[in-house]
Motif scaffolding. Structure first.
Motif, short mmCIF file in Angstrom:
data_model
loop_
_atom_site.label_atom_id
_atom_site.label_comp_id
_atom_site.label_asym_id
_atom_site.label_seq_id
_atom_site.Cartn_x
_atom_site.Cartn_y
_atom_site.Cartn_z
N SER A 254 12.78 -41.27 100.61
CA SER A 254 13.07 -39.98 100.07
C SER A 254 11.92 -39.40 99.14
CB SER A 254 14.35 -39.81 99.40
OG SER A 254 15.51 -40.27 100.34
N ILE B 214 18.91 -48.05 90.07
CA ILE B 214 18.85 -46.58 89.30
C ILE B 214 17.57 -46.59 88.68
CG2 ILE B 214 20.08 -45.45 87.43
CD1 ILE B 214 21.77 -45.97 89.77
N ILE C 228 14.95 -43.44 89.26
CA ILE C 228 14.41 -42.49 88.15
C ILE C 228 13.05 -42.60 88.06
CG2 ILE C 228 14.55 -42.12 85.75
CD1 ILE C 228 17.36 -43.44 85.78
N LEU D 130 16.80 -29.70 90.20
CA LEU D 130 17.07 -30.45 88.95
C LEU D 130 15.82 -30.01 87.71
CD1 LEU D 130 18.67 -32.42 87.34
CD2 LEU D 130 17.54 -34.18 88.20
N SER D 131 14.71 -30.16 88.22
CA SER D 131 13.55 -29.95 87.39
C SER D 131 13.54 -28.55 86.77
CB SER D 131 12.48 -30.30 87.88
OG SER D 131 12.04 -29.59 89.14
N VAL E 52 18.70 -32.68 93.56
CA VAL E 52 17.63 -33.73 92.98
C VAL E 52 16.49 -33.59 94.09
CG1 VAL E 52 16.82 -35.93 92.92
CG2 VAL E 52 18.93 -35.18 92.18
N GLU E 53 15.27 -32.75 93.59
CA GLU E 53 14.08 -32.64 94.63
C GLU E 53 13.51 -34.01 95.24
OE1 GLU E 53 14.18 -32.00 91.24
OE2 GLU E 53 13.69 -29.92 90.96
N MET E 54 13.53 -33.91 96.51
CA MET E 54 12.79 -35.11 97.41
C MET E 54 11.65 -34.62 98.26
SD MET E 54 16.48 -37.33 98.74
CE MET E 54 17.50 -35.62 98.70
N SER E 55 10.95 -35.62 98.56
CA SER E 55 9.43 -35.26 99.39
C SER E 55 10.01 -35.19 100.82
CB SER E 55 8.49 -36.47 99.12
OG SER E 55 8.65 -36.89 97.74
N SER F 245 18.42 -38.66 102.16
CA SER F 245 19.55 -38.51 101.37
C SER F 245 19.29 -39.62 100.32
CB SER F 245 20.75 -38.63 102.20
OG SER F 245 20.71 -40.15 102.56
N LEU F 246 20.19 -39.51 99.30
CA LEU F 246 20.06 -40.46 98.21
C LEU F 246 21.30 -41.20 97.95
CD1 LEU F 246 18.08 -38.75 95.33
CD2 LEU F 246 17.59 -40.69 96.49
N ILE G 248 22.29 -43.34 92.65
CA ILE G 248 20.92 -42.86 92.27
C ILE G 248 20.78 -41.36 91.88
CG2 ILE G 248 18.53 -42.88 93.20
CD1 ILE G 248 19.65 -45.78 93.00
N GLY H 78 22.20 -41.13 88.46
CA GLY H 78 21.38 -41.48 87.46
C GLY H 78 20.01 -40.87 86.95
N ILE H 79 19.39 -40.39 88.13
CA ILE H 79 18.25 -39.37 88.01
C ILE H 79 18.90 -38.08 87.18
CG2 ILE H 79 16.59 -37.93 89.17
CD1 ILE H 79 16.72 -40.03 91.24
N TYR I 107 19.46 -39.03 83.60
CA TYR I 107 18.13 -39.28 82.90
C TYR I 107 17.74 -38.08 82.46
CZ TYR I 107 13.19 -40.47 81.98
OH TYR I 107 11.93 -40.29 81.63
N GLU I 108 17.53 -37.04 83.34
CA GLU I 108 16.94 -35.69 83.16
C GLU I 108 18.11 -34.93 81.91
OE1 GLU I 108 14.11 -34.01 84.51
OE2 GLU I 108 13.73 -35.84 85.02
N ARG J 249 19.21 -36.51 79.80
CA ARG J 249 19.80 -37.51 78.51
C ARG J 249 19.60 -36.68 77.17
NH1 ARG J 249 14.60 -38.11 80.00
NH2 ARG J 249 13.05 -38.35 78.49
#
Lengths: 243, 243
Positions: A122, A232, A236, B185-186, B220-223, B227-228, B232, B235-236, B239-240, B242
């Motif tokens: 992904s 996880i 990240i 997300l970013s 959540v940005e993916m390339s 799917s995630l 996961i 978690g991402i 983290y962002e 946090r």
């Protein structure tokens, strides 16, 4: 064609593919469920599709065998009865690019290995290299956790020390995830075209000899001093290094 | 004191705690292994510790019972024989802060729920609220995946719609994770003191009615368009966000 007896010689052979030794000997493995089989068909690694008698499912494939519930139960790892199972040849990956690489250093839980493979695909990584003591990529739980990503991203079990040395020689920057002598993930420069990330065993992390080979150790910043599941932590890091 | 027969009436009662209905009725649950028991002891919810006869383990507790391998096998969910099991009272959380909240909207896999609880604790969230159809926090697999974090972060099963409304009224910004009409997300402003993140079911994601209640959907940005795993993705996001 149909097979109704679970004592059938083919069924006995296929059942052995629950064990790594037999998968490796015959270069074959089993997958369960329509979604995984559709993904496997895209890369032409399906040898035979077994459909439970009475189930109305269509696949475009030359080798389809109808089987009894008894045969299905013998071949399946699922607690509930599944409708379709395929016997596959091990995957031959076409892609040889290795600019963005994930290394797993003895990650032992098949669910973690599978989830990391799924995330790596992904987030645009080229390949996942597994140390020899990591969970097998063809383990049924690994495959299930990849959700089919293993058919699309190159995965190989190899000597990761040798591979790290080789990649570094080609200019790849290799990061180990570790808690000591490490830089916070958010502070790492992520602009390099060629990068590798190493994730370690659930209990002991990345091994010392691997850490020493890497360019830099990196840690995922947390609020409390607690631990993260390796899947996880990997998700990240891969998100942060996404392409 | 010792219990050698697996037909012992206490053993029969404890064994029932593998089932949610009985855990809820008696307000009790089981945990396995030294690490989890040490964590449970810190919050005083351990009622009895059962140690397998012949095992040399010390715990500072008034109620310790030595049991036979047979009793251990009956009470354990582990395939290999475990050395120590504790019967616990359900946890009474002291902490009532709810400035940083995680909502799980029908996350069904206990491993995912447990992992998300573990990450939430690590990234400084105050509580995890579970919808009624999410996996039970006292399920053995959930507890194992939390690695003990459930003893330290407040977890509650409740009506998440009501709770989202209440938190919004207090100024909390509530984000749903979703793929449509969502912001990356970013790009999200993460400076608010009070924030809630909602993660959804493995198959269908966050439900429409929950999404409509939230302030904003985030992805959540993916390339690649893949799917995630929900653990996961959670978690991402955590983290962002946090602290």
């Amino acid at each position: 064609m149909e097979i109704l007896s679970s004592n059938n010689v083919k069924v006995k052979t296929w059942q052995k593919y629950h064990i790594k030794k037999h998968r490796d000997k015959d270069n074959k493995f089993l997958i369960e469920g329509e979604h995984l089989i559709q993904e496997a068909l895209k890369v032409n690694c399906v040898e035979v599709i077994l459909i439970r008698k009475g189930v109305n499912t269509k696949f475009d494939h030359s080798q389809i065998i109808m089987v009894s519930d008894e045969v299905m139960r013998k071949l399946s790892k699922n607690v509930s009865l599944v409708d379709v199972i395929a016997v596959c040849h091990k995957i031959k990956y076409q892609q040889n690019k290795e600019e963005r690489v994930i290394f797993l250093d003895d990650v032992q839980d098949p669910g973690n290995v599978g989830t990391i493979i799924r995330s790596a695909h992904s987030f645009g990584f080229d390949c996942v290299y597994l140390s020899k003591a990591s969970a097998d990529m063809y383990n049924e739980k690994t495959i299930r956790s990849t959700q089919g990503a293993l058919f699309h991203i190159r995965i190989e079990t190899l000597d990761i020390l040798d591979k790290i040395v080789a990649l570094k020689a080609e200019g790849c920057i290799v990061y180990a995830t570790a808690l000591t002598n490490a830089v916070g993930l958010s502070s790492i420069d992520k602009t390099s075209d060629s990068v590798a990330l190493v994730f370690g065993n659930e209990g002991v992390g990345v091994s010392k000899e691997v850490i020493q080979l890497c360019d830099q150790s990196v840690f995922v910043e947390m609020s409390t001093f607690e631990s993260l599941n390796v899947g996880i932590a990997a998700g990240i890091c891969m998100y942060e290094f996404r392409k």
